[in-house]
Design a protein around this motif. Structure first.
Motif, PDB file in Angstrom:
ATOM      1  N   THR B 162       0.896  -1.419   0.151  1.00  0.00           N
ATOM      2  CA  THR B 162       0.016   0.091   0.157  1.00  0.00           C
ATOM      3  C   THR B 162       0.929   1.071   0.018  1.00  0.00           C
ATOM      4  OG1 THR B 162      -1.629  -1.182   1.160  1.00  0.00           O
ATOM      5  CG2 THR B 162      -1.898   1.193   1.258  1.00  0.00           C
ATOM      6  N   VAL B 163       0.553   2.267  -0.687  1.00  0.00           N
ATOM      7  CA  VAL B 163       1.204   3.279  -1.039  1.00  0.00           C
ATOM      8  C   VAL B 163       0.832   4.444   0.160  1.00  0.00           C
ATOM      9  CG1 VAL B 163       1.581   5.481  -2.484  1.00  0.00           C
ATOM     10  CG2 VAL B 163       1.541   3.251  -3.517  1.00  0.00           C
ATOM     11  N   THR B 164       2.111   4.840   0.636  1.00  0.00           N
ATOM     12  CA  THR B 164       1.910   5.864   1.692  1.00  0.00           C
ATOM     13  C   THR B 164       1.966   6.993   1.223  1.00  0.00           C
ATOM     14  OG1 THR B 164       2.844   4.233   3.432  1.00  0.00           O
ATOM     15  CG2 THR B 164       2.846   6.835   4.133  1.00  0.00           C
ATOM     16  N   GLY B 165       0.829   7.842   0.941  1.00  0.00           N
ATOM     17  CA  GLY B 165       0.871   9.226   0.347  1.00  0.00           C
ATOM     18  C   GLY B 165      -0.420   9.949   0.180  1.00  0.00           C
ATOM     19  N   ALA B 166      -0.545  10.901  -0.317  1.00  0.00           N
ATOM     20  CA  ALA B 166      -1.691  11.543  -0.692  1.00  0.00           C
ATOM     21  C   ALA B 166      -1.711  12.512  -2.074  1.00  0.00           C
ATOM     22  CB  ALA B 166      -2.263  12.640   0.317  1.00  0.00           C
ATOM     23  N   GLY B 167      -2.604  12.393  -2.799  1.00  0.00           N
ATOM     24  CA  GLY B 167      -2.501  13.092  -4.085  1.00  0.00           C
ATOM     25  C   GLY B 167      -3.802  13.892  -4.232  1.00  0.00           C
ATOM     26  N   GLY B 168      -3.683  15.044  -4.863  1.00  0.00           N
ATOM     27  CA  GLY B 168      -5.106  15.883  -5.023  1.00  0.00           C
ATOM     28  C   GLY B 168      -4.953  16.600  -6.184  1.00  0.00           C
TER      29      GLY B 168
END
Lengths: 121, 333, 151
Positions: B162-168
């Protein structure tokens, strides 16, 4: 020399139990909880039919350290308890035999759980 | 006669700007340099990983507004989601902002759902600016879907990381360098895969269904796009998709790739089949793909985030795992 | 529309990457064997103490020692790395049981001590206790019925 032989037996038998577990993991994608339960029931069965004492005499810790030994202690305790105390012994014998392990695991896990933090891999 | 699932955005829907924040492992991956921000410690000084994920998502939205020089009052709507139970992470994130909020959940395809919903709202003309974002965190997903972090067990070869991150993405209807051209809303597809560790196989049929529908309904071949990017099928799942597409008579060429394959160095970083999670497609698209589109390397891109719609309960009750995929196409203006 | 697709399931099954059998089996064997040998070393140590402990006490002490070592390694985040290498080699020994209890306890501490840590301590290892105790009682009852065979 004799001590070397003892440790060789411990290593080989203990390792063999784990190897069989690994084959189960690789081929059936079984989870660790199921492995533990399977081995435990295997130990109970082997002890009940009277085979496990030969393995234990041969391999010592190689037979008692794997969870299969935990199962055998449970069954051994239940058998001895029943022969001594009848029905009540049948109920208490098993857990009495492994009470040290279970009590230790609960207490130690409680303390370590309070102190430790989980880390990302 | 099949009803059309593909919508073409006649009125302009543009990407105003994008933002990404990732963890150390993602930063070290092959597309690491395309991410805007990163942090070295994935707990971010918080008491729990859930709080860390929330902090990450909050700072992502703040950063996106800073970057585009907007106040919360300029943003009409936030459509966001994550993987936690009841999308708890996003809900707690949104209490920091005075922005109307719609929560979205489509597992790892959430980012596509956000984009499609946002784009639809913009085409009504009543909304001007919408933020679409997703987050995920390895340590929160791991404990929710699998086992405690400290449990000493082996990851199966098919497992994904699972990727640890956030994209917007900030969408608007006034102008930007990249335009959303069309979208295809996928349907739930279940071929009966039950192995929760084999997400790629669960999702590949859904990706095939959506992708082939999209191409057929628009009447284009895969070559029309410079890049066709699925969400998080991973290495094995991508191979399955290629195989399924060939059987459909639409073979995929070298312009096909997968976010989960792109984001990590699969062997060196020991991530099984590749990355996954709601942030997988949102970080790779908003980081890598968007920047490559700005630099002109890609002109037309089709993003097909994929999701495995399972919960711990459904798996334990012996249900198979349905997949879903939505397609969104982009074009440099 | 969404009936199981047998052809696809077969394809998935056939294309599955295989675990590296020989390597993982070898690792499980030597780590598992080593853990047992460490157990034997503690058994020998406790038997050689001048207190003349009975065999059952020695084995209980050995178990407690192994559990304690595992708990400490789990607390410091080392046991999961051993587990990733060893697979069944660190699951099958009693240390694997201890690890599954301690790791659940650590993981759920953040939901509180009572409802998190304590309530979830056996979320992975609970079946072992349930099956273990239940099966021992079944064995006891069998013994009760067929007493002759066990004396």
């Amino acid at each position: 020399m004799e001590i070397f032989l003892t440790y060789l037996k411990v290593f080989a038998v203990g390792g063999a139990f784990c190897l069989v577990g690994q084959i189960l993991i690789n081929t059936t994608k079984i989870t660790s909880a199921r492995i533990l339960v399977g081995y435990l029931l295997g130990g109970v069965l082997l002890e009940t039919v009277g085979v496990f004492k030969y393995i234990r005499n041969f391999a010592k810790a190689g037979a008692t350290v794997p969870i299969i030994g935990f199962g055998s202690s449970l069954a051994k305790g239940a058998i001895e308890g029943t022969l001594e105390n009848g029905l009540l012994g049948a109920v208490t014998g098993g857990i009495e035999a492994v009470s040290a392990g279970i009590a230790a695991v609960i207490f130690i896990a409680f303390i370590v759980g309070l102190l430790a933090k989980s880390k990302t891999k | 006669m099949m009803k059309a699932s593909t919508h073409i955005f006649e009125k302009g829907v543009f990407i105003e700007d994008t933002a990404t924040i990732v963890g150390p492992k993602e930063k070290a991956g092959p597309v690491g340099k395309y991410f805007d921000k990163h942090f070295d410690d994935d707990i971010l000084g918080q008491p729990s990983y859930e709080k860390a994920e929330i902090k990450m998502h909050v700072s992502l939205i703040k950063y996106l507004m800073n970057k585009t020089k907007h106040d919360p009052k300029d943003v009409d709507l936030c459509i966001s989601g994550d993987l936690l139970d009841e999308i708890m992470g996003t809900s707690l994130t949104m209490r920091e902002f005075d922005i109307p909020f719609l929560g979205a959940y489509n597992a790892c395809a959430t980012f596509a759902e956000c984009l499609i919903t946002g784009a639809m709202f913009l085409t009504t003309g009543k909304f001007k600016r919408i933020i679409c974002s997703t987050s995920s965190h390895f340590s929160t997903a791991e404990r929710q879907y699998r086992f405690p972090l400290e449990l000493g067990n082996q990851r199966t070869p098919l497992a994904q990381w699972t990727v640890t991150g956030a994209g917007g993405t900030m969408l608007n209807n006034t102008g930007g360098k990249v335009r959303l051209t069309s979208c295809t809303i996928g349907q739930v597809v279940d071929y009966g895969v039950k192995d929760a560790n084999d997400m790629g196989a669960c999702m590949a049929p859904a990706a095939k269904t959506t992708l082939s529908k999209h191409l057929r309904e628009l009447g284009v071949s895969p070559d029309y796009y410079d890049l066709i990017l699925t969400g998080d099928l991973g290495e094995a799942g991508s191979r399955l998709l290629k195989r399924l597409m060939s059987e459909e008579g639409i073979p995929l060429g070298d312009n096909y790739n997968d976010c989960g394959v792109l984001i990590f160095n699969r062997v060196a970083q020991d991530v099984g089949q590749g990355g996954s999670g709601a942030a997988c497609s949102s970080t790779v698209f908003n980081g890598y793909v968007y920047k490559k589109m700005l630099s002109g390397e890609f002109k037309r891109v089709l993003l097909v985030p994929t999701g495995a719609l399972c919960s711990k309960t459904s798996i334990l009750q012996g249900e198979s795992i349905p997949g879903i995929a939505h397609a969104v196409s982009f074009e440099v203006v | 529309m969404n009936a199981p697709n047998e052809k696809y399931l077969e394809l998935v099954h056939g294309k599955m990457p295989k675990s590296k059998h020989i390597a993982t089996m070898f690792r499980a064997f030597w780590t598992g064997g080593t853990i047992c040998a460490i157990g034997q070393a503690f058994t020998d140590l406790y038997s050689s103490l001048p207190y003349d402990l009975p065999e059952d006490d020695v084995s209980a002490l050995t178990t407690i020692t192994l559990i304690l070592i595992t708990a400490i390694l789990t607390g410091f985040g080392v046991y999961d790395k051993i587990g990733a290498y060893a697979g069944a080699g660190s699951i099958v020994p009693i240390t694997g049981f201890a690890n599954s209890v301690v790791s659940s306890a650590i993981e759920h501490k953040r939901e509180g001590v009572v409802l998190g840590l304590c309530a979830n301590m056996f979320s992975v290892a609970g079946p072992v206790i349930v099956f273990g105790i239940s099966s021992s009682i079944v064995v006891g009852i069998i013994v009760l019925i067929f007493k002759g065979a066990f004396i």
